[in-house]
Write a protein that holds these residues in place. Structure first.
Motif, PDB file in Angstrom:
ATOM      1  N   ALA A  16       0.847  -1.195   0.000  1.00  0.00           N
ATOM      2  CA  ALA A  16       0.000   0.000   0.000  1.00  0.00           C
ATOM      3  C   ALA A  16       0.875   1.235   0.000  1.00  0.00           C
ATOM      4  O   ALA A  16       2.025   1.194   0.451  1.00  0.00           O
ATOM      5  N   TYR A  40      -3.237   3.793  -2.493  1.00  0.00           N
ATOM      6  CA  TYR A  40      -3.147   2.740  -3.492  1.00  0.00           C
ATOM      7  C   TYR A  40      -2.871   1.439  -2.762  1.00  0.00           C
ATOM      8  O   TYR A  40      -2.127   1.426  -1.772  1.00  0.00           O
ATOM      9  N   TYR A  41      -3.467   0.340  -3.269  1.00  0.00           N
ATOM     10  CA  TYR A  41      -3.343  -0.950  -2.591  1.00  0.00           C
ATOM     11  C   TYR A  41      -3.044  -2.072  -3.571  1.00  0.00           C
ATOM     12  O   TYR A  41      -3.493  -2.061  -4.721  1.00  0.00           O
ATOM     13  N   ASP A  67      -4.029  -5.500  -4.919  1.00  0.00           N
ATOM     14  CA  ASP A  67      -5.384  -6.041  -5.030  1.00  0.00           C
ATOM     15  C   ASP A  67      -5.679  -7.071  -3.938  1.00  0.00           C
ATOM     16  O   ASP A  67      -6.796  -7.136  -3.422  1.00  0.00           O
ATOM     17  N   LYS A 111      -6.888  -5.245  -0.740  1.00  0.00           N
ATOM     18  CA  LYS A 111      -7.983  -4.272  -0.796  1.00  0.00           C
ATOM     19  C   LYS A 111      -9.169  -4.761   0.011  1.00  0.00           C
ATOM     20  O   LYS A 111      -9.565  -5.926  -0.078  1.00  0.00           O
ATOM     21  N   THR A 140      -5.789  -0.981   5.482  1.00  0.00           N
ATOM     22  CA  THR A 140      -5.984   0.446   5.310  1.00  0.00           C
ATOM     23  C   THR A 140      -4.707   1.181   5.677  1.00  0.00           C
ATOM     24  O   THR A 140      -4.201   1.024   6.800  1.00  0.00           O
TER      25      THR A 140
END
Length: 123
Positions: A48, A58-59, A61, A64, A68
Motif C-alpha cells: 500500500a 493505493y493498494y 489487489d 484491498k 488500510t
C-alpha cells in the motif's frame, strides 16, 4: 530521513494488527510513503502507498478491503491497519518513503527504508 517501523507480531488467521512507522528528518508534505512486505524466498512486494499531501491511497489487489493505510500529520506517523489476516500475509513488513508527491508501487523508486517488522499469521 529516518523511518522506524513497529507493531508486528503473531496473530491467528482472521485477526488484526496495526503497524506503525514513525518518520523523522524530512518535510513529509512533499513525500509519498508506502508499505512493502517480503516473505521467505520471495521478492519484496508492494502492499500500500499514500501521498502524504493529498492522502490518495493505493493498494495491492490482494489486500484491498482488508488493509488500510493512513497517516497522522501531527505525529509524522504512517499506519497500516490489517484486518482479516490470512496465513499468506505472513512476511516482514517494511515502510518506505519517496521524496515525491507522486505515488508509485515500485520499490526501486523509494528513497528511504525502515527496518522490517515481522508479521506472522497462524492458521
Amino acid at each position: 530521513v529516518q523511518l522506524q517501523a513497529s507493531g508486528g507480531g503473531l496473530v491467528q488467521a482472521g485477526g488484526s494488527l496495526r503497524l506503525s512507522c514513525a518518520a523523522s528528518g524530512g518535510t513529509f508534505s512533499s513525500y509519498s510513503l508506502g508499505w512493502f512486505r517480503q516473505a521467505p524466498g520471495k521478492e519484496r512486494e508492494f502492499v500500500a502507498a499514500i501521498s502524504w499531501y493529498s492522502g490518495s491511497t493505493y493498494y495491492l489487489d490482494l489486500v484491498k478491503g482488508r488493509f488500510t493505510i493512513s497517516r497522522d500529520n501531527a505525529k509524522n506517523t504512517l499506519y497500516l491497519q490489517m484486518n482479516a489476516l490470512k496465513p499468506e500475509d505472513t512476511a516482514v513488513y517494511y515502510c518506505a518513503a519517496r521524496h515525491s508527491v507522486v505515488v508509485t508501487t515500485k520499490a526501486s523508486q523509494f528513497d528511504y527504508w525502515g527496518q522490517g517488522t515481522q508479521v506472522t499469521v497462524s492458521s
